[in-house]
Design an enzyme around this catalytic site. Sequence first.
Site, PDB file in Angstrom:
ATOM      1  N   CYS A 111      -0.144  15.296 -42.092  1.00  9.67           N
ATOM      2  CA  CYS A 111      -0.535  15.705 -40.732  1.00  9.67           C
ATOM      3  C   CYS A 111      -0.799  17.208 -40.602  1.00  9.67           C
ATOM      4  O   CYS A 111      -1.295  17.658 -39.576  1.00  9.67           O
ATOM      5  CB  CYS A 111       0.516  15.265 -39.727  1.00  9.67           C
ATOM      6  SG  CYS A 111       0.613  13.476 -39.597  1.00  9.67           S
ATOM      7  N   HIS A 254      -0.378  20.077 -33.676  1.00  5.08           N
ATOM      8  CA  HIS A 254      -0.403  18.686 -34.122  1.00  5.08           C
ATOM      9  C   HIS A 254       0.298  17.853 -33.056  1.00  5.08           C
ATOM     10  O   HIS A 254       1.382  18.218 -32.580  1.00  5.08           O
ATOM     11  CB  HIS A 254       0.322  18.565 -35.469  1.00  5.08           C
ATOM     12  CG  HIS A 254       0.530  17.141 -35.890  1.00  5.08           C
ATOM     13  ND1 HIS A 254      -0.484  16.206 -35.837  1.00  5.08           N
ATOM     14  CD2 HIS A 254       1.630  16.485 -36.349  1.00  5.08           C
ATOM     15  CE1 HIS A 254      -0.017  15.045 -36.252  1.00  5.08           C
ATOM     16  NE2 HIS A 254       1.253  15.178 -36.559  1.00  5.08           N
ATOM     17  N   ASN A 284      -0.834  10.101 -32.176  1.00  9.85           N
ATOM     18  CA  ASN A 284      -0.861  10.939 -33.385  1.00  9.85           C
ATOM     19  C   ASN A 284      -1.984  10.459 -34.310  1.00  9.85           C
ATOM     20  O   ASN A 284      -1.891   9.378 -34.890  1.00  9.85           O
ATOM     21  CB  ASN A 284       0.505  10.833 -34.075  1.00  9.85           C
ATOM     22  CG  ASN A 284       0.604  11.675 -35.334  1.00  9.85           C
ATOM     23  OD1 ASN A 284      -0.395  12.159 -35.852  1.00  9.85           O
ATOM     24  ND2 ASN A 284       1.818  11.840 -35.825  1.00  9.85           N
TER      25      ASN A 284
HETATM   26  O1  UT7 Z   1       2.967  13.327 -37.705  1.00 11.67           O
HETATM   27  C1  UT7 Z   1       4.100  13.152 -38.458  1.00 11.67           C
HETATM   28  C2  UT7 Z   1       5.231  13.798 -37.824  1.00 11.67           C
HETATM   29  N1  UT7 Z   1       5.955  12.859 -37.013  1.00 11.67           N
HETATM   30  C3  UT7 Z   1       6.781  13.280 -36.091  1.00 11.67           C
HETATM   31  O2  UT7 Z   1       6.905  14.467 -35.878  1.00 11.67           O
HETATM   32  C4  UT7 Z   1       7.610  12.272 -35.359  1.00 11.67           C
HETATM   33  C5  UT7 Z   1       8.951  12.882 -35.053  1.00 11.67           C
HETATM   34  N2  UT7 Z   1       9.912  11.947 -34.459  1.00 11.67           N
HETATM   35  C6  UT7 Z   1       9.776  11.418 -33.237  1.00 11.67           C
HETATM   36  O3  UT7 Z   1       8.777  11.634 -32.580  1.00 11.67           O
HETATM   37  C7  UT7 Z   1      10.931  10.634 -32.658  1.00 11.67           C
HETATM   38  O4  UT7 Z   1      12.039  10.738 -33.530  1.00 11.67           O
HETATM   39  C8  UT7 Z   1      10.603   9.131 -32.422  1.00 11.67           C
HETATM   40  C9  UT7 Z   1       9.633   8.989 -31.268  1.00 11.67           C
HETATM   41  C10 UT7 Z   1      10.020   8.530 -33.670  1.00 11.67           C
HETATM   42  C11 UT7 Z   1      11.880   8.393 -32.045  1.00 11.67           C
HETATM   43  O5  UT7 Z   1      12.492   8.986 -30.920  1.00 11.67           O
HETATM   44  P1  UT7 Z   1      14.061   9.207 -30.914  1.00 11.67           P
HETATM   45  O6  UT7 Z   1      14.412   9.791 -29.598  1.00 11.67           O
HETATM   46  O7  UT7 Z   1      14.402  10.024 -32.150  1.00 11.67           O
HETATM   47  O8  UT7 Z   1      14.614   7.728 -30.961  1.00 11.67           O
HETATM   48  P2  UT7 Z   1      15.524   7.042 -32.074  1.00 11.67           P
HETATM   49  O9  UT7 Z   1      14.783   6.890 -33.355  1.00 11.67           O
HETATM   50  O10 UT7 Z   1      16.853   7.752 -32.106  1.00 11.67           O
HETATM   51  O11 UT7 Z   1      15.722   5.607 -31.455  1.00 11.67           O
HETATM   52  C12 UT7 Z   1      16.436   5.431 -30.218  1.00 11.67           C
HETATM   53  C13 UT7 Z   1      16.478   3.940 -29.915  1.00 11.67           C
HETATM   54  C14 UT7 Z   1      16.899   3.088 -31.104  1.00 11.67           C
HETATM   55  O12 UT7 Z   1      17.725   2.032 -30.596  1.00 11.67           O
HETATM   56  P3  UT7 Z   1      19.331   2.133 -30.700  1.00 11.67           P
HETATM   57  O13 UT7 Z   1      19.638   2.237 -32.157  1.00 11.67           O
HETATM   58  O14 UT7 Z   1      19.707   3.369 -29.938  1.00 11.67           O
HETATM   59  O15 UT7 Z   1      19.778   0.869 -30.078  1.00 11.67           O
HETATM   60  C15 UT7 Z   1      15.612   2.480 -31.615  1.00 11.67           C
HETATM   61  O16 UT7 Z   1      15.798   1.247 -32.241  1.00 11.67           O
HETATM   62  O17 UT7 Z   1      15.179   3.487 -29.554  1.00 11.67           O
HETATM   63  C16 UT7 Z   1      14.853   2.313 -30.322  1.00 11.67           C
HETATM   64  N3  UT7 Z   1      13.407   2.270 -30.507  1.00 11.67           N
HETATM   65  C17 UT7 Z   1      12.576   1.712 -29.623  1.00 11.67           C
HETATM   66  N4  UT7 Z   1      12.797   1.056 -28.478  1.00 11.67           N
HETATM   67  C18 UT7 Z   1      11.725   0.609 -27.802  1.00 11.67           C
HETATM   68  C19 UT7 Z   1      12.684   2.818 -31.509  1.00 11.67           C
HETATM   69  N5  UT7 Z   1      11.379   2.594 -31.302  1.00 11.67           N
HETATM   70  C20 UT7 Z   1      11.274   1.919 -30.136  1.00 11.67           C
HETATM   71  C21 UT7 Z   1      10.195   1.405 -29.396  1.00 11.67           C
HETATM   72  N6  UT7 Z   1      10.457   0.761 -28.236  1.00 11.67           N
HETATM   73  N7  UT7 Z   1       8.901   1.571 -29.774  1.00 11.67           N
END
Ligand code: UT7
Length: 327
Positions: A111, A254, A284
């Site tokens: 990216c 980005h 993205n």
């Molecule tokens: O271009 C490459 C670079 N990429 C990035 O920079 C991405 C960087 N990371 C992020 O943008 C974020 O970490 C994410 C958007 C991927 C995730 O957000 P988060 O606030 O870190 O959430 P998390 O991974 O801690 O997940 C929180 C909860 C989890 O459930 P539990 O374990 O708390 O019960 C996930 O299973 O949200 C759940 N979850 C979802 N729920 C509904 C994960 N994806 C989804 C979804 N819909 N699509």
Amino acid sequence: MGIQFLATGSYLPGDVVTNEDLAQFLDTSDEWITTRTGIKTRHIAKGETTSDLAVEAARAALSGSGLDPEQIGLVICATVSPDISVPMIAAKVKRALGIENAAAFDLNANCSSFVYTTTTAYSLMQTCGYEYALVVGADTNSQIVDWTDRATCVLFGDGAGAAVLAKTDAPGILATHLDCIIDREDALHCANKLHKTPFFDPDTVETLRERPDKIQMKGSKVMKFAIRAFTESAKIVTQKAGVQIADIKAIVPHQANFRILTSAAKSLGVPLERFCVNIDRVANTSAGSVPTALDEAVRSGVIQRGDLVLLAAFGGGLSSGAVLLEW
Ligand code: UT7
């Protein structure tokens, strides 16, 4: 003598997929995706490939530049998701646009690709004498995401952006910075498929048997890296150029997560309004991310000649980088 952006272009596939559309087949919701990422919709290619997107974005940039195709001396295409390896996408762009006299190659820094591509073109123009270069970032992430993994597939979209760079008397690019730290935990990973040959069967090698060929991401790890890398890159290029961050008119980041941008704005002490954001509409688009947002900002008049502009990106690798320029 400087290297300046002469024109930009972009191309998004026509089909728009909303968060509600994804909730039809994934355990997710518009509310989760919007609050956690800022994404509402993404464009998804149905029948077009990465190289098709690259050609259309490049066509728009070339047309905006007013140059004849034969004036372009260098074509570099950045992508994470090439539909073809031979010929490289840059060669396909050359052929489609009738660019006869150019060196051409593809580049992949995930990216961060567009800042790597711009920096590479900038360096080659200075050292090899190219007057004009065409740089393109294109990705069809819909081909490489796991559509059963709600934690990753909702984040990505397809799209391409491009720019024509020119040697001019204006200052143009003032400073660049590229970096890549070791990703010891495979925080962002996507393997290419290995094929069985008369000499080698990947299934017989334990370490090769289970290679996921779709994007896998440890989201919170990447997010922490992204905020730190973005902030550091911005500080390094401004220091190199001897300008104040407060003087930057537009920051083209980005587009991975709106929360990353709000955190970066806070730690840089820059109003969020200076960030050129399209993640809500396009998600993205990897290598396409910075140049599509740049094209939108240029076309809408947000970026004007003489403005200080910062391009900054981060991604797999874990790579990062920035380009500071006077538009
Ligand atoms: O271009 C490459 C670079 N990429 C990035 O920079 C991405 C960087 N990371 C992020 O943008 C974020 O970490 C994410 C958007 C991927 C995730 O957000 P988060 O606030 O870190 O959430 P998390 O991974 O801690 O997940 C929180 C909860 C989890 O459930 P539990 O374990 O708390 O019960 C996930 O299973 O949200 C759940 N979850 C979802 N729920 C509904 C994960 N994806 C989804 C979804 N819909 N699509």
